[in-house]
Design an enzyme around this catalytic site. Sequence first.
Site, PDB file in Angstrom:
ATOM      1  CB  CYS A 123      -0.910  -0.004   1.224  1.00 60.13           C
ATOM      2  SG  CYS A 123      -1.835   1.528   1.449  1.00 60.13           S
ATOM      3  CG  ASP A 127      -1.818  -4.025  -1.566  1.00 64.76           C
ATOM      4  OD1 ASP A 127      -2.614  -4.239  -0.641  1.00 64.76           O
ATOM      5  OD2 ASP A 127      -1.438  -2.888  -1.887  1.00 64.76           O
TER       6      ASP A 127
END
Length: 281
Positions: A188, A195
Amino acid sequence: MNSPEQSPLGKASPYADQYDASLLFPIARADKRAEIGADGRTPFFGADLWTAYELSWLNPRGKPQVALVQFTIPCETPNIVESKSFKLYLGSFTNTKFDSVDDVRARLRADISEAVWRGSETPATVGVRVLLPEQFDQQPIHELDGLSLDRLDLECTQYQPDPSLLTAAFDESPVTEVLTSDLLKSNCLVTGQPDWGSVQISYSGPQIDQAGLLQYIVSFRNHNEFHEQCVERIFMDIWRRCRPVKLTVYARYTRRGGLDINPWRTSHPGAVPANVRTARQ
């Protein structure tokens, strides 16, 4: 325009349980596109496919209702919506009464459309599909089609995006290939939280060196950027370094906060891929 640092990300946030469209936090696409040289007229079309797994509201008698929602947001919109604000917005439906599922769908479409098109002189609506519980078992799971790059046994040493890893056979006959990897990972932009994703790269043109392409995908491992921005960076790096005639980059990321985000970018107009989730999603 809003910046990522001003968003609810990484901050304590009260969870509103009464409908509140102001919770949506749009962020302009322009700055990150300028960073990768895709400002102005971009060389791609596409959309961001969102799936929301945590939506509930009350019917007129106060009985909770639940649904899945699929959103299709064109990449031509000037803004993305920061994902935590999206989650908070969806949570605000929890104790709000709506007359029907059609009213919920209309409210979602109006609010998301306003946020992503904010600042545009030609706003339009986004796609919204609400799936009720009787449709849940019709939702398929399917891995991305293509030849897996992950079969290659190779050394990886770069963990920040390195376009120099990308090469193609410009002096040989062109090919058409669909290549996939489950090794895409980025972080992120604001919180640094991981992620995890899978990526499919379809192209026609000089054959891309597969080992270098896999190493390039792995090189995103410690990179901080939103999902949409990572996919556009991948597209632009391959477009410039490998010079395909046609190129499509499609990534499906695992969900966080009850949402998955699946950007799709293509050099040529075509049908949006079916929003079919992978096993990890």
